[in-house]
Scaffold this motif. Structure first.
Motif, PDB file in Angstrom:
ATOM      1  N   PRO A 272     -60.076  -9.421  43.623  1.00  0.00           N
ATOM      2  CA  PRO A 272     -59.242  -9.056  44.764  1.00  0.00           C
ATOM      3  C   PRO A 272     -59.306 -10.086  45.888  1.00  0.00           C
ATOM      4  O   PRO A 272     -60.391 -10.410  46.371  1.00  0.00           O
ATOM      5  N   VAL A 273     -58.147 -10.601  46.281  1.00  0.00           N
ATOM      6  CA  VAL A 273     -58.074 -11.576  47.371  1.00  0.00           C
ATOM      7  C   VAL A 273     -56.836 -11.291  48.205  1.00  0.00           C
ATOM      8  O   VAL A 273     -55.883 -10.656  47.746  1.00  0.00           O
ATOM      9  N   GLU A 278     -58.722 -18.571  52.041  1.00  0.00           N
ATOM     10  CA  GLU A 278     -58.782 -20.033  52.065  1.00  0.00           C
ATOM     11  C   GLU A 278     -59.104 -20.611  50.693  1.00  0.00           C
ATOM     12  O   GLU A 278     -58.573 -21.653  50.301  1.00  0.00           O
ATOM     13  N   GLY A 279     -60.000 -19.945  49.969  1.00  0.00           N
ATOM     14  CA  GLY A 279     -60.339 -20.436  48.640  1.00  0.00           C
ATOM     15  C   GLY A 279     -59.135 -20.450  47.721  1.00  0.00           C
ATOM     16  O   GLY A 279     -58.908 -21.408  46.975  1.00  0.00           O
ATOM     17  N   LEU A 280     -58.336 -19.384  47.786  1.00  0.00           N
ATOM     18  CA  LEU A 280     -57.138 -19.307  46.950  1.00  0.00           C
ATOM     19  C   LEU A 280     -56.135 -20.379  47.348  1.00  0.00           C
ATOM     20  O   LEU A 280     -55.559 -21.064  46.489  1.00  0.00           O
ATOM     21  N   LEU A 281     -55.906 -20.553  48.639  1.00  0.00           N
ATOM     22  CA  LEU A 281     -54.942 -21.550  49.116  1.00  0.00           C
ATOM     23  C   LEU A 281     -55.384 -22.952  48.714  1.00  0.00           C
ATOM     24  O   LEU A 281     -54.551 -23.779  48.295  1.00  0.00           O
ATOM     25  N   TRP A 286     -51.250 -24.440  48.053  1.00  0.00           N
ATOM     26  CA  TRP A 286     -50.020 -23.814  48.565  1.00  0.00           C
ATOM     27  C   TRP A 286     -50.227 -23.362  49.995  1.00  0.00           C
ATOM     28  O   TRP A 286     -51.347 -23.240  50.487  1.00  0.00           O
ATOM     29  N   THR A 287     -49.098 -23.032  50.647  1.00  0.00           N
ATOM     30  CA  THR A 287     -49.141 -22.364  51.936  1.00  0.00           C
ATOM     31  C   THR A 287     -49.255 -20.859  51.716  1.00  0.00           C
ATOM     32  O   THR A 287     -48.987 -20.348  50.615  1.00  0.00           O
TER      33      THR A 287
END
Length: 335
Positions: A272-273, A278-281, A286-287
């Protein structure tokens, strides 16, 4: 011990044994160094660029070639990047009481180079504009340095790295494509047969499903393959069923397009994010707006679900995760 973490492979003997041969790419880089060419290595996030550089550095050292590897993810400006390079090549500290230009700092690198030649490997520069400014706008000054350069970048930012005049600095562009199914299986088998794994039940399971994972995971990058391996070993169901379900989920996501497949795989890996994580971006490059757009696609296809996380004061944060009931819903709909 079974090693399935997300860390890149390092220039150690143990990690070198886990490295799946990138013969074509390594030979191109070796020829570039011999011919005194500068190279740009482009690949998808998670394609193994960092591991490739570490392995290449090890190869150069074995040939008694002076090489320095710079981890440059913290550099957001050219000044910061040059400072990291200066530290790697043992350049003298810059005077603090004078106003300096990038050209001045580059001259410090030249003074530290000695007789050369020196091969400098630059990994994980976060902003293509920094690459373009140093190797484009400061191209002539960088050319004067007795260095050969190998710089990694993300395929999606190719035009940013190679916009003129930086395009003429990089003599060779090496594309790090996804692995073949044979190499993908080899990657997983090497992890499951490394020293210390002979009696590991998890390694035995991985050896049994390596071929199926290699055939079904998409795209076949080291990150995606290791993520699928971890998901398979963590699940309580029969591994064969897990692999089949994993393939079905990725197949549905891939049908929505490559961005949906990329984001979906990251959600499988991270849990779940929020769309602003920030880690996912950073992993996707991506933005937040782009992540929200693709999440809506996945949610509409029932591949992900969202929940509200209360945070005390303020609006609750929306968390997204892979729909754990997707297969059950699909099965019920088919009956």
């Amino acid at each position: 011990m079974l090693q399935l973490s997300q860390r890149p492979l390092l220039a150690t003997a143990a990690d070198a044994a886990l490295f799946v041969d990138r013969d074509r790419e390594l030979e191109m880089l070796a020829r570039a160094v011999r011919l005194r060419f500068n190279a740009l290595v482009l690949g998808e996030r998670g394609s193994g660029k960092t591991s490739l550089l570490h392995f290449f550095a090890r190869t150069l050292r074995e040939e008694a070639i002076d090489v320095r590897l710079v981890e440059a993810s913290s550099a957001t400006t050219v000044d910061e990047l040059v400072a990291l390079i200066a530290a790697a090549v043992d350049a003298p500290d810059a005077p603090t009481d004078t106003r300096r230009s990038v050209a001045d700092d580059l001259q410090r690198l030249a003074d530290a180079a000695g007789d050369g030649p020196l091969v400098v490997l630059i990994d994980s520069i976060g902003k293509p504009g920094v690459v373009h400014e140093l190797y484009g706008q400061q191209r002539d000054e960088v050319w004067r340095l007795p260095f050969r350069w190998v710089v990694t970048g993300n395929s999606a930012d190719r035009s940013g790295y190679l916009a003129p005049p930086a395009d003429s600095f990089f003599d060779v562009v090496v594309d790090l494509d996804e692995l073949t199914s044979e190499d993908a299986k080899d990657l997983l088998v090497r992890r499951a047969t490394a020293p210390g794994t002979a009696d590991d039940p998890a390694a035995g399971v991985l050896r049994g499903v390596a071929g199926a994972l290699a055939a079904q995971v998409t795209p076949r990058t080291p990150r995606q393959l290791l993520s699928a391996a971890r998901a398979t070993l963590l699940a309580e169901d029969d591994p064969t069923t897990v692999v089949q379900n994993l393939y079905a989920l990725q197949h549905h996501a891939a049908a929505l397009g490559r961005p949906a497949a990329m984001l979906f795989t990251e959600l499988m890996n991270m849990g779940p994010v929020s769309a602003s994580d920030e880690g996912l971006l950073n992993r996707l490059g991506w933005t937040r707006g782009r992540v929200v757009q693709v999440l809506k696609q996945l949610e509409a296809a029932h591949l992900v679900v969202s929940t509200a996380e209360a945070r005390g004061q303020g609006r609750p944060r929306k968390l997204y995760e892979v729909n754990p009931h997707f297969h059950a819903a699909q099965k019920a709909g088919a009956e």
